[in-house]
Design a protein around this motif. Sequence first.
Motif, PDB file in Angstrom:
ATOM      1  N   GLY A  97       0.819  -1.220   0.000  1.00 15.57           N
ATOM      2  CA  GLY A  97       0.000   0.000   0.000  1.00 15.57           C
ATOM      3  C   GLY A  97       0.847   1.261   0.000  1.00 15.57           C
ATOM      4  N   GLY A  98       0.245   2.362   0.409  1.00 13.34           N
ATOM      5  CA  GLY A  98       0.942   3.659   0.375  1.00 13.34           C
ATOM      6  C   GLY A  98       2.058   3.732   1.400  1.00 13.34           C
ATOM      7  N   LYS A 216       0.088  -0.360   9.379  1.00 14.91           N
ATOM      8  CA  LYS A 216       0.632   0.839   8.726  1.00 14.91           C
ATOM      9  C   LYS A 216      -0.465   1.574   7.986  1.00 14.91           C
ATOM     10  CE  LYS A 216       0.607   0.935   4.845  1.00 14.91           C
ATOM     11  NZ  LYS A 216       0.360   1.107   3.404  1.00 14.91           N
ATOM     12  N   THR A 217      -0.557   2.820   8.054  1.00 11.81           N
ATOM     13  CA  THR A 217      -1.259   3.718   7.133  1.00 11.81           C
ATOM     14  C   THR A 217      -1.342   5.105   7.753  1.00 11.81           C
ATOM     15  OG1 THR A 217      -3.285   4.327   5.980  1.00 11.81           O
ATOM     16  CG2 THR A 217      -3.603   2.911   7.865  1.00 11.81           C
ATOM     17  N   ILE A 218      -1.006   6.088   6.950  1.00  9.25           N
ATOM     18  CA  ILE A 218      -1.097   7.466   7.451  1.00  9.25           C
ATOM     19  C   ILE A 218      -2.541   7.787   7.824  1.00  9.25           C
ATOM     20  CG2 ILE A 218       0.880   8.309   6.131  1.00  9.25           C
ATOM     21  CD1 ILE A 218      -1.306   9.750   4.339  1.00  9.25           C
ATOM     22  N   ASP A 219      -3.505   7.072   7.219  1.00 10.59           N
ATOM     23  CA  ASP A 219      -4.918   7.393   7.441  1.00 10.59           C
ATOM     24  C   ASP A 219      -5.369   7.140   8.886  1.00 10.59           C
ATOM     25  OD1 ASP A 219      -4.719   7.724   4.747  1.00 10.59           O
ATOM     26  OD2 ASP A 219      -6.224   6.251   4.187  1.00 10.59           O
ATOM     27  N   MET A 265      -5.358  14.024   2.902  1.00 13.68           N
ATOM     28  CA  MET A 265      -5.480  12.582   2.666  1.00 13.68           C
ATOM     29  C   MET A 265      -6.239  11.877   3.779  1.00 13.68           C
ATOM     30  SD  MET A 265      -2.420  10.560   0.897  1.00 13.68           S
ATOM     31  CE  MET A 265      -2.225  10.629  -0.871  1.00 13.68           C
ATOM     32  N   GLY A 266      -6.601  10.679   3.467  1.00 11.03           N
ATOM     33  CA  GLY A 266      -7.419   9.844   4.329  1.00 11.03           C
ATOM     34  C   GLY A 266      -8.498   9.275   3.416  1.00 11.03           C
ATOM     35  N   ARG A 267      -8.212   8.118   2.810  1.00 12.98           N
ATOM     36  CA  ARG A 267      -9.119   7.526   1.809  1.00 12.98           C
ATOM     37  C   ARG A 267     -10.546   7.422   2.300  1.00 12.98           C
ATOM     38  NH1 ARG A 267     -10.533   4.950  -2.105  1.00 12.98           N
ATOM     39  NH2 ARG A 267     -12.318   4.259  -0.915  1.00 12.98           N
ATOM     40  N   TYR A 460       0.606  13.307  -0.377  1.00 12.91           N
ATOM     41  CA  TYR A 460       1.869  12.615  -0.642  1.00 12.91           C
ATOM     42  C   TYR A 460       3.034  13.224   0.145  1.00 12.91           C
ATOM     43  CZ  TYR A 460      -1.031  10.493  -4.170  1.00 12.91           C
ATOM     44  OH  TYR A 460      -2.050   9.809  -4.780  1.00 12.91           O
ATOM     45  N   ARG A 463       3.728  11.352   3.540  1.00 13.19           N
ATOM     46  CA  ARG A 463       3.832   9.898   3.701  1.00 13.19           C
ATOM     47  C   ARG A 463       5.259   9.382   3.865  1.00 13.19           C
ATOM     48  NH1 ARG A 463      -0.049   7.009  -0.625  1.00 13.19           N
ATOM     49  NH2 ARG A 463       1.674   7.438  -2.035  1.00 13.19           N
TER      50      ARG A 463
END
Length: 599
Positions: A97-98, A216-219, A265-267, A460, A463
């Motif tokens: 993923g990202g 993991k995920t910035i979200d 961001m934050g899907r 971006y 991240r």
Amino acid sequence: MDLFSKVSRTAGKHSPLEEEVRKLPVPVSSVFLGKDGKIRPAAFRQTDMALVCKGHDRIRQVFPKTITKGGSAILEAVAASESESVAGKRVAVLFSGGPAAGGHNVLAGLAAVLGSNNTLLGIRKGPGGLVKGDIFEIEKESINSIINMGGFDFLGTDRTKIKTAEQFEKVKRTVVKNRLDGLVVVGGDDSNTNAAFIAEYLENEGIDCSVIGIPKTIDGDMAAGRYLPISFGFDTATKIYSELVGNLNQDAASAVKYYHVVKLMGRTASKITLEVALQTKPAVALISEEIAEKNMSLDSIVDHIARIITLRRFKGINHGVILVPEGLVEFIPEMGRLIAELNTVLAEYQKDITDLPSVEHKREFLLPRLTPQSAQLMASLPPDIQEMLILDRDDHGNVKVSQIETEKLLIEKIRYRLSEMKRHTDRFFGAGEGKIEASAEQVEDFKKVTLSTQSHFLGYEGRSSKPSRFDAAFTFQLGLAAGSLVLSGKTGYMAAITDFHKGGRVLALPLTGLVTAEMRHGKEEFVIEKSLVELSSPSFKIYAQNRDKWAIKDCFSSPGAMQYWGPTSRQVPMIVALDQDYPDFDSFDMGEEKQIIIE
Ligand code: FBP
């Protein structure tokens, strides 16, 4: 050294700051320390805490092997007896993923805990690389150059979803060929769902390979309440966005002419937006979960923002910052319905649609297959947004919301709404429901307002930064935990850390306790549920209590650049401290600080 040589010497991650940050010590929990103070694997014991997902019986049918082996109990790391030592194990790791800040410290944690008696392997370019068998032995010392460094470039990443029998067969081949005793998957909800399936598949095939996930995920949506308050990468990303949004707040108030509309961001979850709003106090921050809960249409969101802009104007303020979460479109009820209908039609007619030559043809094909309301909404959207809704899906079938320019859509609609308000003042001002109370002078003044906007998308840039001290510590411990789990033969768990303010408690969460059944494109799918902003959480409540004040007056704060040294370098995310009831924001404690050198 002359300045010319200095410029070229800093290439390859050798800027003065990178050199200093690389040397920063990282805390290590006592469960990973031997009597000699050296890092060693922890053991895991069963606790009386359990993770039981919704629809447990269905999950039990789908994951019989891993559930039977591990059950639903959460494990906790404890110091292992000094006599125990494991050697000869081969453990591979991949990013999925990202990117998120701290990934390289996961590798450092794994390398440190595996020590020189076990082998660490890297899988290139994510789950796709696992399927292809693109794997190499990591020279552990090479990790020293990436400790505390950002990005995922040491391994690369991708978003391949492992779902077909052929892919699983290929994964097995990679595991067997490389004699893997462990596989560590660093990813978000979809990737950890992959990990749960791979763990089950390998068990079923009788292959002894531990599969461990890392959140993991910035979200911030790969979380499990008090057992795992947040995923790694969130803290760094929100610190960076908060600096930038703070600067925009400051610029707006200085130049006194712009509204900055910032998509963050934050899907899906609006956790990033909530954190940045708490850090910076902007004029408006939309929280998707609240919009869905209140069933707010696109028009009512536009009304809400136009009202705030008007009230600010009455106070002489014609500038400000508006935060928009990236995932917003899917939470606006009519947009959510449109996207769901599109997903179903796109899945049903996949072949026919792929063969059509242009977006225009695809649109013409799709429109009659939607409900009249959705078709009408689709037709009213700007062409580039229609195109993105039709064309862009990731490997997991998700709309690529990062590509949808919601901030521009909102600007266009707000601009139109303000012009309507100017043209029909009697409809919008005066007494009565939904109207804005205003004097005749205020209305006249409002008519002179021109709306100047700047749109931004912050995603971006957050991240792949060097991790914050918090993320550097969090990820190193996650690596230590995942390596320890593999060495103790556990499979189907996610490494987790909690209690960041008092030592950092190291847990292992059964992946099957996180997975639930969900209908996607008309089919039953098994997924790890995303952790969204809860409207009853202290963090949301505090935002909701303060936002009217922040809306009509400039009361912003500008937190400034993320710090690696000094009093503000040890902050935890505000939403974590508030929701987990920590005594303050300012001093995480995850163990004894150690300078990490991998030998
Ligand atoms: P992960 O959940 O995989 O960590 O990715 C999160 C994210 O940063 C989202 O916020 C965003 O929608 C998406 O990645 C964009 O990804 P891409 O790199 O595919 O454009």
